[in-house]
Design an enzyme around this catalytic site. Structure first.
Site, mmCIF file in Angstrom:
data_model
loop_
_atom_site.group_PDB
_atom_site.id
_atom_site.type_symbol
_atom_site.label_atom_id
_atom_site.label_comp_id
_atom_site.label_asym_id
_atom_site.label_seq_id
_atom_site.Cartn_x
_atom_site.Cartn_y
_atom_site.Cartn_z
ATOM 1 N N LYS A 51 -48.603 63.057 -21.628
ATOM 2 C CA LYS A 51 -47.970 64.293 -21.179
ATOM 3 C C LYS A 51 -46.693 63.976 -20.391
ATOM 4 O O LYS A 51 -46.623 62.955 -19.702
ATOM 5 C CB LYS A 51 -48.984 65.061 -20.303
ATOM 6 C CG LYS A 51 -48.615 66.494 -19.964
ATOM 7 C CD LYS A 51 -49.792 67.188 -19.256
ATOM 8 C CE LYS A 51 -49.469 68.621 -18.840
ATOM 9 N NZ LYS A 51 -50.637 69.300 -18.232
ATOM 10 N N SER A 103 -51.870 73.889 -19.948
ATOM 11 C CA SER A 103 -50.499 73.436 -20.075
ATOM 12 C C SER A 103 -50.327 72.165 -20.897
ATOM 13 O O SER A 103 -49.213 71.856 -21.317
ATOM 14 C CB SER A 103 -49.916 73.199 -18.683
ATOM 15 O OG SER A 103 -50.570 72.102 -18.060
ATOM 16 N N SER A 133 -56.016 72.962 -17.797
ATOM 17 C CA SER A 133 -54.898 72.561 -18.647
ATOM 18 C C SER A 133 -55.217 71.506 -19.705
ATOM 19 O O SER A 133 -54.404 71.244 -20.586
ATOM 20 C CB SER A 133 -53.733 72.070 -17.793
ATOM 21 O OG SER A 133 -53.040 73.175 -17.274
#
Lengths: 486, 483
Positions: free
Chosen positions: A79, A154, A178
């Site tokens: 990420k 997310s 997330s």
């Protein structure tokens, strides 16, 4: 078998046995990225050249008979909020554009020590604030099952990359769901470890007391493999906990007979998508048929979780994000007239709407005169939520809930309504507030062929049991083997 | 107009003398090139996390114990949020509602009297960086982050100080106490000690406090004293003129010797304090407290009292000897090794401090051991060397660290007490200095001093001066009686 379909465990074994090469695997992933990522939008940066040369080096090491490490030659995506020396890290925000990390996150160091190869960094909601990966400064990530829909967020990029076979595994971060919510929406496995299980050093903070890094993969075994590698105490993170090392992988495969699975009544409320409800019910039956006992439990303060979360997370975020001011690094508004003008315009121009909304909310709840009514009260509710879980775990070993109230929603559907968006995390948020571990595993599909996720929640540092149950369930189903059409 | 009295409370920040910063491993050295003692943690880079320096924690607890504070078994860090370019995270990690040390007092001496000033709290926090402004108007300013993250101890006094002079005495006493503990240099010039003052006035005898004004920007103890004197005068005058004192922060300006308003109460920051989630709470167990308590040095004033009583030294000597812990330690080591206290005190206060000051050295680097001191004092008192030679030997000992006996021996510096040798030298001097001899004989008794000096000169100071004096007297008187 196509190389891109391999799980981490399978790939590592084939590379080790020299039945395939790291180079071929990395090449296959890169080809797949080239083929589908224009549509999926999982990656914001692909490390093609370095990944290939690292794969070559891994193949050489194995050819020379060196002892192969657990992830030797296996590509992993990360990420865009994890620091890697010499690489940009932006949290998918304009305000961090141009920032190159001068140090490497502990989890990345550990992955590399295990032989893994970074294949790229993945898209996310700006500063991990969102449930749809629609707030990124780089644009959308789409759900590989239906590109008209969001992947969740997310960690939408990390999850979509794994679902779309662009990488066998990835790392995400989970502050309120997330990892688990997008994993559910994209039909892969994703784990949020116990707070303190994994070092946060090098994870760009959103809400420090809630953030945890976790693995995303296509099998529970892979989740266990990755967690064993990235977990454990780190002297650079005071909140990471000193505990003896655990052998998570070898504890998989045990029976779940006599294990008690708690079902909290507060999680099966009216208005919940009936298809989701039905899939969870079926999953519970499956586990019952394998000998587990289903027990009713109660988490009485659940209804306050979302409100509590949006006080604590925004308070911490308002402080954590204060440093993006244009002074030292990242974006600075051009030609400031004075210091205040530089601060104001840098932040106005650098942050997106959702991030600004949360900074304002967080600043408000910490303000003199409001602190007691909001922040302090939220901390008290948080204590009650923790106690809810402690009490429930007196009656059961693992708690089962849906990971998300609905399957993937349409792109743009909730953008205009932040409250609706916040409710996407209604089933995942309590877990972060309580600090306990939870995993989402695929448990079915809607009539639109959209994946549904089962969330299993474990005791504080109960990753062993949690993974054992998840693995047992996975072994009885083949939801995780289904592939999206993208 | 009624008689008004001042009420003063001081907030002192001292940099702790740890090797590394409070939350990272960067060195705390003063004066390095800008932005060379920095890392991702003290620069507040994204993703970095603080880890508490154990030594900083110990120094803070040590200070608390010394001041008689209650050491909190549970304390925590908080974030103090405000925007300023010298603060890379735009929050300072500090302590808000649960400081490490609560309560306590500092005994000070002021105009010959002792007084105890209450301590409100002592807490640990991180220092900020420094802005470096361009010389030329319109050019960029820079930030030097070397100081960012240096551990700071904030020591807050109760509003129990009643005059600028007493404030000065408090600062002196606090500095000495912290130096005794070895936790801080307390060097205001290097910025390792900073002081803000809260001051108000009220009619004498009134219990309630007046409206307080915070005064900042004093860069020496004297400046604190002056700023307080100015501010008290300003407040008294304002009240006399029928004005009301407003709660505000004022800056001391050294050049004009005045305070000027900086911000009013309404403009005061809302720091939005909340618990620092990146650090775990600090638990101080009883065992650690006991270990630290056992290592506590004697407080400076207590030591003064003891030295006066134990060694029968004059107050003045003791004040000098206790002005640094190392000096007092050194003195007592000499006495323990066998030196006569007053003689040792004279030598340390005289020759030793003079040479150290001349060379800008500290006791730490001094080559003279207490044993050397005992030996040289014995050499002088036994008459083996003269006092003059003693100074010479001391100077060489200071340079080389050699034993005094060795220096005397190898330099042939032993005192000449041989009667025949001194007789011969006296005769020579009498023969060569007829003018002085005449002077003496004509009643100028002082002239003998010159003759003694000549003998000393001829022996490079080694002649036993008493013997020389007696020999010369005898010879001169004998000669005159012959006449």
């Amino acid at each position: 078998m196509d190389l891109i379909d391999l799980t981490v465990s399978e790939a590592a074994q084939l590379i080790r046995k020299r039945e395939t090469s790291s180079h071929d695997l990395v090449r296959a992933c890169l080809d797949r990225i080239r083929a589908v990522d224009a549509t999926v939008g999982a990656f914001v940066d692909v490390y093609e050249k370095d990944a290939l040369s690292e794969a070559h080096a891994a193949d050489n090491r194995i050819a020379e008979g060196g002892a192969a490490r657990a992830l030797e030659g296996v590509p992993v995506a990360v990420k865009d909020n994890l620091c890697v020396t010499g690489r940009p890290v932006t949290c998918s925000s304009k305000i961090l554009k141009g920032f190159i990390a001068p140090y490497t996150a502990t989890v990345i160091e550990r992955l590399r020590e295990a032989g893994a190869i970074l294949i790229g960094r993945t898209n996310m909601d700006e500063f991990a604030m969102g449930s749809s990966t629609e707030t990124s400064c780089y644009g959308l990530t789409r759900n590989p099952w239906d590109t008209g829909r969001v992947p969740g967020g997310s960690s939408g990029g990390s999850v979509a990359a794994v679902a779309a076979r662009e990488a066998p595994a990835s790392l995400g971060s989970d502050t309120g769901g997330s990892i688990r919510q997008p994993a559910a929406l994209c039909g892969v496995a994703g784990l949020k470890p116990t707070y303190g299980y994994v070092s946060r050093y090098g994870l760009v903070a959103f809400a420090s007391s809630l953030d945890q890094i976790g693995p995303i993969a296509r099998s529970v075994r892979d989740i266990a493999v990755l967690l064993e590698i990235i977990g454990g105490h780190d002297p650079r993170d005071s909140t990471s906990v000193k505990r003896p090392a655990e052998n998570l992988v070898s504890s998989l495969g045990g029976k779940i007979e006599n294990l008690r699975i708690g079902v909290p009544k507060e999680y099966f409320v009216e208005g919940m998508d009936p298809e989701v409800k039905e899939a969870i019910r079926a999953a519970l039956e499956k586990m019952q048929s394998a000998g587990a006992t289903i027990v009713d439990v109660s988490l009485p303060h659940t209804e306050y979780a979302v409100a509590t979360y949006y006080v604590i997370a925004t308070a911490e975020a308002s402080s954590n994000l204060a440093r993006y001011d244009g002074v030292q690094y990242g974006y600075r508004a051009p030609h400031p007239t004075d210091l205040l003008d530089m601060y104001q315009r840098t932040k106005s121009e650098g942050f997106g709407a959702e991030v600004k909304r949360r900074i304002m909310l967080g600043t408000y709840v910490l303000s003199s005169g409001y602190y007691d009514a909001y922040y302090l009260k939220a901390q008290k509710v948080r204590t009650l939520l923790k106690k809810d879980f402690e009490d429930a775990f007196k009656l059961c070993d693992v708690i089962a809930t849906p990971a998300s109230p609905t399957a993937a929603f349409k792109v743009g559907e909730k953008v205009a309504d932040p409250l609706q968006m916040y409710l996407s995390d209604i089933f995942t948020i309590s877990v972060n507030l309580a600090g306990v571990p939870a995993i989402s595993v695929p448990c079915g599909f809607t009539s639109n062929t959209l994946p549904i996720g089962l969330q299993l929640i474990g005791r504080h540092f109960g990753e062993g049991t949690l993974l054992k149950v998840a693995h047992a369930y996975e072994s009885m189903t083949d939801w995780h083997k289904k592939q999206p059409k993208v | 107009m009624p008689d008004y009295e001042a009420v003063i409370g001081l907030e002192v920040h001292v940099q702790l003398k740890t090797r590394s910063k409070i939350f990272c491993g960067c060195p705390t050295t003063f004066g390095a090139e800008p932005n060379t003692s920095v890392c991702p943690v003290c620069l507040g880079l994204p993703g970095s996390l603080p880890v508490l320096n154990e030594t900083a924690l110990r120094y803070s607890i040590l200070t608390g114990i010394m001041l008689g504070s209650t050491i909190s078994s549970f304390s925590k860090f908080d974030r103090k949020n405000y925007f300023y370019p010298d603060l890379p995270k735009n929050y300072q990690i500090s302590q808000y509602d649960l400081p490490l040390c609560v309560g306590g007092e500092l005994e000070i001496e002021f105009e010959g009297k002792r007084k105890r000033i209450g301590i409100t709290r002592v807490h640990l926090e991180e220092d900020a960086g420094k802005l470096v402004h361009a010389e030329v108007e319109g050019e960029d300013s820079g930030v030097d982050f070397n100081r960012t993250g240096v551990p700071l101890l904030e020591i807050v006094s109760e509003p129990e100080i009643s005059s600028p002079e007493e404030a000065f005495a408090y600062l002196k006493g606090l500095k000495l106490t912290l130096q005794y503990l070895g936790v801080s240099d307390c060097d205001m010039e290097k910025g390792s000690l900073r002081c803000d003052a809260n001051v108000s006035v009220r009619p004498r005898g009134e219990k309630l406090l007046g409206v307080k004004v915070e005064v900042k920007n004093m860069n020496s103890f004297r400046a604190v004293q002056k700023a307080l004197a100015y501010e008290i005068e300003r407040q008294n005058r304002a009240i006399a003129e029928g004005q009301r004192i407003v709660q505000e922060t004022r800056l001391w300006e050294a050049e004009s010797e005045m305070t000027h308003p900086m911000r009013s109460k309404e403009e005061a920051h809302d720091y939005r304090y909340f618990p620092e989630p990146d650090l775990v709470p600090v638990m101080v167990d009883h065992a650690l407290q006991e270990v630290l308590r056992a290592s506590l040095p004697e407080a400076p004033l207590k030591r003064r009292d003891r030295l006066v009583a134990q060694y029968a030294l004059p107050e003045y000597d003791v004040e000098v000897l206790t002005s640094e812990r190392e000096l007092a330690d050194y003195f007592e080591a000499c006495v323990t090794a066998g030196a006569e206290p007053k003689a040792a005190s004279n030598l340390i206060m005289g020759e030793m401090l003079r040479l150290l000051k001349e060379r800008a050295l500290t006791l730490e680097g001094c080559k003279i051991t207490p044993k050397h001191i005992v030996e040289i004092l014995a050499l002088v008192s036994s008459g083996a060397i003269t006092g003059t030679t003693g100074k010479e030997v001391f100077a060489e000992m200071f340079e080389t660290g050699k034993r005094p006996g060795e220096i005397v021996h190898s330099g042939g510096l032993a005192q000449i007490s041989d009667q025949a040798e001194l007789d011969r030298l006296a005769d020579e001097v009498i023969a060569k200095n007829t003018k002085s001899v005449e002077d003496y004989r004509s009643g100028k008794a002082k002239a003998i001093g010159f003759l003694v000096g000549q003998v000393m000169k001829a022996t490079k100071g080694k002649a036993n001066p008493q013997m020389v004096n007696e020999i010369l007297k005898k010879k001169l008187e004998k000669d005159s009686s012959k006449r």
